[in-house]
Design an enzyme around this catalytic site. Sequence first.
Site, mmCIF file in Angstrom:
data_model
loop_
_atom_site.group_PDB
_atom_site.id
_atom_site.type_symbol
_atom_site.label_atom_id
_atom_site.label_comp_id
_atom_site.label_asym_id
_atom_site.label_seq_id
_atom_site.Cartn_x
_atom_site.Cartn_y
_atom_site.Cartn_z
ATOM 1 N N GLY A 17 7.633 -9.328 -10.855
ATOM 2 C CA GLY A 17 8.168 -10.255 -10.035
ATOM 3 C C GLY A 17 9.634 -9.901 -9.945
ATOM 4 N N SER A 18 9.907 -8.692 -9.791
ATOM 5 C CA SER A 18 11.278 -8.164 -9.532
ATOM 6 C C SER A 18 11.807 -8.522 -7.994
ATOM 7 C CB SER A 18 11.455 -6.761 -9.828
ATOM 8 O OG SER A 18 10.872 -5.890 -8.722
ATOM 9 N N ASN A 19 10.793 -8.346 -7.085
ATOM 10 C CA ASN A 19 10.906 -9.031 -5.850
ATOM 11 C C ASN A 19 11.345 -10.410 -5.741
ATOM 12 O OD1 ASN A 19 10.776 -6.826 -3.492
ATOM 13 N ND2 ASN A 19 9.178 -6.327 -4.975
ATOM 14 N N ARG B 231 -13.966 -15.906 -4.260
ATOM 15 C CA ARG B 231 -12.692 -15.918 -3.564
ATOM 16 C C ARG B 231 -12.119 -17.311 -2.535
ATOM 17 N NH1 ARG B 231 -10.581 -10.948 -4.155
ATOM 18 N NH2 ARG B 231 -11.927 -9.037 -4.162
ATOM 19 N N MET C 256 -1.725 -9.715 -6.479
ATOM 20 C CA MET C 256 -2.772 -8.553 -6.407
ATOM 21 C C MET C 256 -4.235 -9.319 -6.191
ATOM 22 S SD MET C 256 -0.874 -5.852 -7.060
ATOM 23 C CE MET C 256 -1.973 -4.575 -7.286
ATOM 24 N N ASN D 15 4.008 -9.979 3.429
ATOM 25 C CA ASN D 15 3.687 -9.260 2.253
ATOM 26 C C ASN D 15 4.762 -8.254 2.184
ATOM 27 O OD1 ASN D 15 2.495 -8.252 -0.105
ATOM 28 N ND2 ASN D 15 1.265 -6.960 1.175
ATOM 29 N N HIS E 211 4.634 -4.140 1.008
ATOM 30 C CA HIS E 211 3.854 -3.101 0.556
ATOM 31 C C HIS E 211 4.448 -1.788 0.217
ATOM 32 C CE1 HIS E 211 0.038 -1.091 0.087
ATOM 33 N NE2 HIS E 211 0.424 0.019 0.888
ATOM 34 N N LEU F 41 -6.684 -6.082 5.268
ATOM 35 C CA LEU F 41 -5.635 -5.740 4.026
ATOM 36 C C LEU F 41 -4.553 -4.736 4.677
ATOM 37 C CD1 LEU F 41 -5.119 -5.926 1.090
ATOM 38 C CD2 LEU F 41 -6.379 -3.875 0.835
ATOM 39 N N GLU G 206 13.110 -2.244 -1.598
ATOM 40 C CA GLU G 206 12.278 -3.589 -1.290
ATOM 41 C C GLU G 206 13.179 -4.757 -1.867
ATOM 42 O OE1 GLU G 206 7.730 -2.436 -2.356
ATOM 43 O OE2 GLU G 206 8.903 -3.492 -3.794
HETATM 44 C C1 GRF Z 1 6.155 -4.161 -5.118
HETATM 45 O O1 GRF Z 1 6.080 -2.540 -5.278
HETATM 46 C C2 GRF Z 1 5.362 -4.434 -3.847
HETATM 47 O O2 GRF Z 1 5.699 -3.559 -2.914
HETATM 48 C C3 GRF Z 1 3.882 -4.480 -4.173
HETATM 49 O O3 GRF Z 1 3.781 -4.841 -5.690
HETATM 50 C C4 GRF Z 1 5.199 -4.732 -6.256
HETATM 51 C C5 GRF Z 1 5.509 -5.753 -6.709
HETATM 52 O O4 GRF Z 1 6.606 -5.655 -7.712
HETATM 53 N N1 GRF Z 1 3.225 -5.489 -3.359
HETATM 54 P P1 GRF Z 1 7.460 -6.733 -8.645
HETATM 55 O O5 GRF Z 1 6.393 -7.616 -9.225
HETATM 56 O O6 GRF Z 1 8.009 -7.779 -7.592
HETATM 57 O O7 GRF Z 1 8.363 -6.215 -9.282
#
Ligand code: GRF
Length: 208
Positions: A11-13, A60, A85, A102, A104, A139, A169
């Site tokens: 969850g760093s994003n 799903r 994921m 999203n 990526h 995807l 990111e």
């Molecule tokens: C990121 O590298 C993003 O591009 C990918 O999953 C990763 C998530 O990282 N979809 P975080 O959980 O936000 O740290």
Amino acid sequence: MRIAVLVSGNGSNLQALIDAKLSGKIVGVLSNKANAFAIDRAKQANISTAIISHQDFPDRESFDEQMHEQLIAWEVDLVILAGFMRILTSNFVKKWQGKMINIHPSLLPAYKGMHTHQRVLNTGDTLHGCTVHFVTAELDAGQAIAQGSLQVLAHDTAHSLAQKVHHLEHFIYPLVVEWLCSGQLYLKNNTVIFNASPLYRPLCFSNP
Ligand code: GRF
């Protein structure tokens, strides 16, 4: 704008979005994994959380339907995938078309799917990065909005690339989400509109 963030891991994003003090409000964080550190981050920021484990559903479709119900309950306008994921069903994607993005870790359309950093090294590419895109049923193939790029150096490893891409990111994702919140960015007839003009190529940033 009421925002939900979908996560599965660190969850760093999500943290970058929390720290960015967006004009929209993150009203919920949904994870398919109970032990995702992203959930701790959300709780720390007093954001509602929901755990919906894909393992509790036979397919799903029913998993996605449960997520959809949670998003509706939160009265969400925007869905932000941040390290989520699970592959989403086309039914779910259609319901959130133009409202779901999203990030990526590659310069799409190169390296869809997993293990992007190692695949870049294996190929010997000198350029790598990340892409923010609208989500479509296929995807990692939705309309690209913005890309961050960096040079791959001789001593880079999958780990060092992952760190550098994350850094990019954390800069790019909050920017794009804010553009959506402010109405500067939207999808119309499958075309990305940015500042009132069609965007035919993603906006590019390098090593901020
Ligand atoms: C990121 O590298 C993003 O591009 C990918 O999953 C990763 C998530 O990282 N979809 P975080 O959980 O936000 O740290």
